[in-house]
Design an enzyme around this catalytic site. Structure first.
Site, PDB file in Angstrom:
ATOM      1  N   ARG A  46       0.812  -1.218   0.000  1.00 41.33           N
ATOM      2  CA  ARG A  46       0.000   0.000   0.000  1.00 41.33           C
ATOM      3  C   ARG A  46       0.849   1.273   0.000  1.00 41.33           C
ATOM      4  NH1 ARG A  46      -4.384  -0.272   4.537  1.00 41.33           N
ATOM      5  NH2 ARG A  46      -2.409  -0.418   5.622  1.00 41.33           N
ATOM      6  N   LYS A 144      -0.234 -18.718   5.681  1.00 44.80           N
ATOM      7  CA  LYS A 144      -1.016 -18.849   6.897  1.00 44.80           C
ATOM      8  C   LYS A 144      -1.123 -17.510   7.628  1.00 44.80           C
ATOM      9  CE  LYS A 144       0.725 -20.564  10.600  1.00 44.80           C
ATOM     10  NZ  LYS A 144       1.646 -20.421  11.724  1.00 44.80           N
ATOM     11  N   HIS A 174       5.049 -24.249   5.735  1.00 46.66           N
ATOM     12  CA  HIS A 174       6.488 -24.280   5.435  1.00 46.66           C
ATOM     13  C   HIS A 174       7.170 -25.522   6.009  1.00 46.66           C
ATOM     14  CE1 HIS A 174       7.082 -22.449   9.430  1.00 46.66           C
ATOM     15  NE2 HIS A 174       8.345 -22.827   9.334  1.00 46.66           N
ATOM     16  N   LYS A 178      10.612 -28.503   4.623  1.00 50.88           N
ATOM     17  CA  LYS A 178      11.843 -28.857   5.347  1.00 50.88           C
ATOM     18  C   LYS A 178      12.384 -30.186   4.827  1.00 50.88           C
ATOM     19  CE  LYS A 178      10.668 -26.291   9.509  1.00 50.88           C
ATOM     20  NZ  LYS A 178      11.683 -25.315   9.887  1.00 50.88           N
ATOM     21  N   GLU A 212      10.197 -24.471  20.715  1.00 50.34           N
ATOM     22  CA  GLU A 212      10.928 -23.260  20.335  1.00 50.34           C
ATOM     23  C   GLU A 212      11.451 -22.577  21.594  1.00 50.34           C
ATOM     24  OE1 GLU A 212       9.080 -21.054  16.778  1.00 50.34           O
ATOM     25  OE2 GLU A 212       7.408 -21.583  18.069  1.00 50.34           O
ATOM     26  N   ASP A 231      -1.691 -21.784  15.761  1.00 46.84           N
ATOM     27  CA  ASP A 231      -0.448 -21.329  15.124  1.00 46.84           C
ATOM     28  C   ASP A 231       0.440 -22.501  14.690  1.00 46.84           C
ATOM     29  OD1 ASP A 231       1.394 -19.186  14.422  1.00 46.84           O
ATOM     30  OD2 ASP A 231       2.625 -19.861  16.114  1.00 46.84           O
ATOM     31  N   HIS A 236       1.326 -27.315  11.237  1.00 46.63           N
ATOM     32  CA  HIS A 236       2.632 -27.995  11.154  1.00 46.63           C
ATOM     33  C   HIS A 236       2.611 -29.395  11.797  1.00 46.63           C
ATOM     34  CE1 HIS A 236       3.685 -24.097   9.856  1.00 46.63           C
ATOM     35  NE2 HIS A 236       4.018 -23.577  11.006  1.00 46.63           N
ATOM     36  N   LYS A 336       6.322 -22.422  23.024  1.00 47.46           N
ATOM     37  CA  LYS A 336       7.318 -21.366  22.931  1.00 47.46           C
ATOM     38  C   LYS A 336       8.019 -21.252  24.281  1.00 47.46           C
ATOM     39  CE  LYS A 336       5.356 -18.662  19.202  1.00 47.46           C
ATOM     40  NZ  LYS A 336       6.194 -19.190  18.104  1.00 47.46           N
TER      41      LYS A 336
END
Ligand code: BG6
Length: 489
Positions: A46, A144, A174, A178, A212, A231, A236, A336
């Protein structure tokens, strides 16, 4: 397969994903000579920016994300492929700029990569169609989050499907890009060894973990309305589960593989409120230490609601109701701010039925196969072996396959691989619409239950493996998460 000439349009072209992943990935493939000489990248957004300003932005924001040392001449050549076009996605008139920027050649592949919030997918597709840009040789890539529940996922499929045929739609996960995920296909279907054992008669349980160390970082706005289930798990983890559990597809063709994955998703045992409360743990990180650094808790992250009930950790026991898998628990876990960054699949085989040695059967570790996606990529097969010396003592030993060591060939990041596949028209590593809906359909009762549940997620300290309840979940079945079962160093 060589790639034919293309115009690749990144909507959200000045955004985080473009700078962090997409442009660096395209540069890497350019340096590797995968791109045709006249191929072009059109970045769309934009902002009313000049071409020069945009290239400066690429220099500052994308270049540092290139993994290898940047070669100056190659970088300049790469920049010369890029055009910035200001387009306001919700304003049809402003698509004229894009019409002008694209080459008119009918034979050219056109890819529209929508790295935008999904709320813009429908409008962008409609405006592409109304501007005459959605041609038969166009492809659209969807990033996503692909919905936040079944209804919104269906809506995305319907909206995009009005303009593009299913064979033109590339839904990105994604994780499928891998290396090790593809190696799992190779392991299962390129070898005779495992497939006969790959069933309930010989496998006792499967663990899939994506852990993670990072927290939510600057994505709190998105994350707080999403949470770990949406998420990471819905996409995944379920995709990894599908590749582990699917029946042998008849070929590697997109529909053969996607049919096989769909069957897994549709065979997942549905949770009821009772089974759900027993088999799923949701957690939220509190402050703690990661790599020796003190880190804040989720509710102390800048902008986080003080009473947020968003989960940053999920562990669950899932089951697949098929002849192959009935009764085999699949433990899934993601979080996480955990103790380590790790993505791995552990397939544990059944114990031996009888010991002929002077050791009780219980001293035999059941065989296990560990498939590592991150941080390093490889496999280890745990076997029982005789320890050297006089006595006949058996101990666990590891057979290691490190993909980096084994194959010295240059590696490819997930986005590089997936972008090349889009440009080649290869759909195997992308989700089909019905797969997406089946995954949401299975996850939905969990979302509904949590919505109505007054309890907050269980707290866990940053830098740990999640709440104690997660160990208890698997412990109830007499098992341990892999890192808990490893001997202390
Ligand atoms: C993304 C999630 O899809 O995957 C992020 O939105 C997460 O929250 C990321 O950090 C993890 O990907 P990887 O490849 O770093 O394991």
């Amino acid at each position: 397969m060589a790639i034919s000439d293309f115009d690749l349009v990144f909507f959200g072209g000045s955004g985080d994903l473009a700078m962090r992943k997409l442009l660096p990935a395209m540069y890497a493939r350019d340096v590797a000579n995968d791109l045709p000489a006249s191929a072009r990248i059109i970045c769309v957004g934009r902002e009313d920016m000049s071409q020069d300003d945009f290239l400066k932005m690429v220099e500052t924001n994308a270049k540092p994300n290139v993994k290898e040392a940047v070669i100056d001449a190659a970088w300049q050549k790469f920049l010369s492929r890029i055009t910035w076009v200001a387009v306001d996605a919700v304003n049809l008139q402003s698509f004229n700029g894009l019409v002008e920027a694209l080459r008119k050649d009918e034979g050219l592949t056109r890819v529209y990569y929508l790295a935008t919030p999904p709320s813009l997918f429908a409008t962008i597709c409609d405006n592409l169609a109304a501007s005459g840009l959605a041609t038969a040789n166009s492809r659209v890539v969807l990033e996503k989050p692909l919905g936040r529940d079944l209804e919104s996922a269906k809506q995305i499929n319907a909206d995009v499907g009005k303009v593009f045929a299913e064979s033109q739609i590339y839904r990105i996960d994604h994780y499928l890009g891998k290396e090790t995920v593809q190696n799992l296909l190779a392991l299962r279907f390129g070898n005779i060894l495992f497939e006969p054992l790959w069933r309930r008669e010989w496998i006792s349980d499967v663990q899939i973990t994506i852990a993670e160390k990072i927290g939510v970082g600057n994505r709190l706005g998105y994350y707080d309305t999403s949470g770990a289930l949406r998420d990471m798990l819905q996409n995944h983890l379920l995709q990894l589960l599908c590749i582990v559990a699917m029946e042998p597809p008849t070929s590697i063709s997109p529909d053969a593989v996607r049919d096989a994955k769909l069957q897994v998703l549709r065979s997942l045992k549905r949770f009821t409120p009772t089974t759900l409360s027993q088999n799923i743990i949701r957690g939220q990180y509190r402050n703690g230490y990661v790599d020796g650094q003190q880190v804040p808790g989720y509710r102390e992250e800048p902008g986080a609601p003080k009473q947020s009930k968003t989960e940053t950790f999920v562990a669950m026991k899932a089951e697949i109701d098929t002849w192959r898998w009935a009764g085999v628990p699949f433990y899934l876990r993601t979080g996480k701010r955990m103790a380590d960054r790790l993505a791995e699949i552990v397939v544990r085989f059944k114990p031996i039925p009888h010991s002929i040695f002077n050791q009780p059967t219980s001293s035999f570790q059941p065989n296990s196969l560990v498939i590592r996606l991150q941080p390093d990529e490889g496999l280890s097969l745990n076997l029982m072996a005789k320890t050297p010396g006089d006595s006949m003592r058996l101990k666990q030993a590891e057979l290691e396959l490190d993909f980096r060591e084994q194959f010295k060939a240059p590696r490819m990041e997930a986005y590089e691989r997936l972008l090349l596949d889009v440009l080649r028209g290869q759909l195997t590593l992308f989700m089909r619409g019905d797969e997406l809906e089946a995954a949401w359909d299975w996850v939905e009762p969990i979302l509904d239950y949590w919505d109505q549940d007054d309890n907050s997620p269980v707290p866990y300290s940053s830098g740990t493996w999640g709440p104690a309840a997660s160990s208890a979940l698997i412990g109830r079945d007499g098992l341990q998460w892999r890192e808990e079962a490893l001997p202390e160093d």
